[in-house]
Scaffold this active site. Structure first.
Site, PDB file in Angstrom:
ATOM      1  N   SER A  48       0.817  -1.201   0.000  1.00  0.00           N
ATOM      2  CA  SER A  48       0.000   0.000   0.000  1.00  0.00           C
ATOM      3  C   SER A  48       0.862   1.267   0.000  1.00  0.00           C
ATOM      4  O   SER A  48       1.563   1.532  -0.968  1.00  0.00           O
ATOM      5  CB  SER A  48      -0.955  -0.046   1.198  1.00  0.00           C
ATOM      6  OG  SER A  48      -1.945   0.947   1.122  1.00  0.00           O
ATOM      7  N   ASP A 106      -9.879  -5.642  -3.859  1.00  0.00           N
ATOM      8  CA  ASP A 106      -9.247  -4.580  -3.079  1.00  0.00           C
ATOM      9  C   ASP A 106      -9.973  -3.268  -3.350  1.00  0.00           C
ATOM     10  O   ASP A 106      -9.922  -2.743  -4.455  1.00  0.00           O
ATOM     11  CB  ASP A 106      -7.766  -4.466  -3.466  1.00  0.00           C
ATOM     12  CG  ASP A 106      -6.978  -3.575  -2.529  1.00  0.00           C
ATOM     13  OD1 ASP A 106      -7.563  -2.648  -1.949  1.00  0.00           O
ATOM     14  OD2 ASP A 106      -5.758  -3.805  -2.386  1.00  0.00           O
ATOM     15  N   HIS A 127      -7.594  -5.728   0.543  1.00  0.00           N
ATOM     16  CA  HIS A 127      -6.403  -4.919   0.844  1.00  0.00           C
ATOM     17  C   HIS A 127      -5.617  -5.456   2.041  1.00  0.00           C
ATOM     18  O   HIS A 127      -4.386  -5.500   2.016  1.00  0.00           O
ATOM     19  CB  HIS A 127      -6.837  -3.481   1.102  1.00  0.00           C
ATOM     20  CG  HIS A 127      -5.730  -2.482   1.012  1.00  0.00           C
ATOM     21  ND1 HIS A 127      -5.182  -2.093  -0.192  1.00  0.00           N
ATOM     22  CD2 HIS A 127      -5.046  -1.795   1.963  1.00  0.00           C
ATOM     23  CE1 HIS A 127      -4.227  -1.195   0.017  1.00  0.00           C
ATOM     24  NE2 HIS A 127      -4.117  -1.001   1.319  1.00  0.00           N
TER      25      HIS A 127
END
Length: 398
Positions: free
Chosen positions: A173, A344, A374
């Site tokens: 991320s 996600d 995620h």
């Protein structure tokens, strides 16, 4: 979608209220938590703690697993891999699920010298050589500064101390956003990267479905807001994180609210969420960051571009233009593997595809589970077989 945004917003405000009760003071690690090295050594792996100071004075903590107890020798010069966490996370992400699943252990078992970063503002990196974390100016940074200041300091320190010429990089991320920012602004660092694996890559956010990201549209913009919003974002506190762990235990009436909040952030995948581990995870997560880092992501949503922080009218002074410049992705000549979850909500496949098209040497990989979200990259029950085995194969192939 609007209901989900407001539900997440209310959860955010509740967390801030708990944080206010626990006090504004930002201490490094709540006393109720096991220190990061102990999380590693309790499984028989060696652990080291290192600190490095950035060019702009932030003192960062890194954690290291230099070798695996399953290795034949500790003297062999091992290839280096650096792991960088996402927003409001920490190095704990890479070890929390234990030796059989977590990426840091699997990499050590695979013969790597494993280093884990902690970006400025999280619970392990709240010191500065001049500024106190009690001062708003301490928190005046985004992931741009984490990329162009934190990562170079850490990468150079690691290479100097290991005697290696390059390293492999794995980010999750925001850890991917930081990498793309660094390589765009300081392209000389491409030569120090053997290969980069981007888990849930974030650069473009045109298609994000996450209410957690969309809330940023509610925030005002301009110099005045930037000045008054220089505060920690989801800091790790003994009271607030402890309450989260209590509320999220299996069997409590609030447990479903906890899981639904996580799902609204990153996408739903009930079958892969280890609910038994959730209270432990929430003692370490969230680990803290800056409000400005979160807001920067909101700017990406609004602009549809991957670009530097928008300071409003100050842009004219800082950039010489009314609008902030885009990051030049053509500068990234490192080989990159984009590993994407089909479900996600934050780092969507559509946005990852756009990123792939703009990176000169990127290959797209999708996790083989349609519901993969995620947070599954870190905490999924089957994270080893779905993701981490793939990461090891990508690193060995490059």
């Amino acid at each position: 979608m609007r209901l989900a945004v407001w539900t997440t917003f209310l959860a955010f405000m509740c967390y801030l209220a708990m944080d206010a009760v626990s006090g504004r003071r930002n201490k490094n690690v709540p006393k109720s938590l096991s220190p990061m090295p102990k999380l590693i050594t309790q499984h028989g792996y060696p652990a080291e703690t290192h600190t490095v100071t950035t060019e702009d004075g932030y003192i960062l903590t890194m954690h290291r697993i230099p070798y695996s107890p399953k290795s034949n020798s500790t003297d062999t010069k091992r290839p280096v891999v650096f792991l960088q966490h996402g927003l409001i996370s920490s190095s704990v992400d890479w070890v929390i699920m234990g030796p059989d699943k977590s990426l840091a252990y699997l990499l050590a078992d695979g013969g790597y010298d494993v280093w884990m970063g902690n970006s400025r503002g999280n619970m392990y990196s709240t010191k500065h050589n001049k500024l106190s974390a009690m001062l708003p100016i301490f928190w005046s940074f985004s992931w741009h500064e984490m990329g162009v200041y934190d990562l170079p300091a850490e990468i150079d320190y690691i290479l100097t101390n290991t005697g290696q010429n390059d390293l492999s990089y794995v980010g999750h991320s925001m850890g991917t956003t930081m990498f793309f920012a660094l390589m765009s602004v300081k392209p000389d660092y491409n030569a120090k990267i053997r290969h980069m694996v981007a888990l849930a890559p974030v650069a473009f956010l045109r298609n994000t479905k996450s209410p957690f990201a969309s809330i940023t549209k509610l925030l005002p913009s301009g110099v005045l807001f930037d000045f008054v919003s220089n505060w920690p974002f989801f800091p790790n506190k003994k009271l607030s994180n402890g309450l989260l762990g209590t509320f999220c235990k299996i069997g409590t009436i609030t447990q479903s609210m906890c899981t639904n909040t996580l799902f609204q952030i990153g996408g739903f995948n009930t079958n892969q969420l280890n609910q038994t581990m959730l209270p432990t995870i929430l003692h370490y997560f969230p680990a803290g960051s800056s409000i400005k880092a979160w807001k920067h992501y909101g700017q990406l949503i609004n602009s549809g571009s991957f670009r530097q922080y928008d300071h409003g009218l100050v842009n004219l002074y800082k950039y010489g233009n009314l609008y902030p410049p885009d990051y030049n992705l053509d500068n990234i000549n490192s080989s990159v593997s984009l590993v994407v979850g089909a479900n996600d909500w934050l780092a969507t496949p559509e946005d990852a595809t756009q990123l792939q098209l703009q990176l000169p040497f990127a290959v797209y990989h999708e996790v083989g589970l349609p519901e993969f979200n995620h947070f599954d990259f870190l905490w999924a029950i089957d994270v080893k077989t779905l993701v981490n085995d793939k990461v090891l194969s990508l690193l060995k192939a490059n």
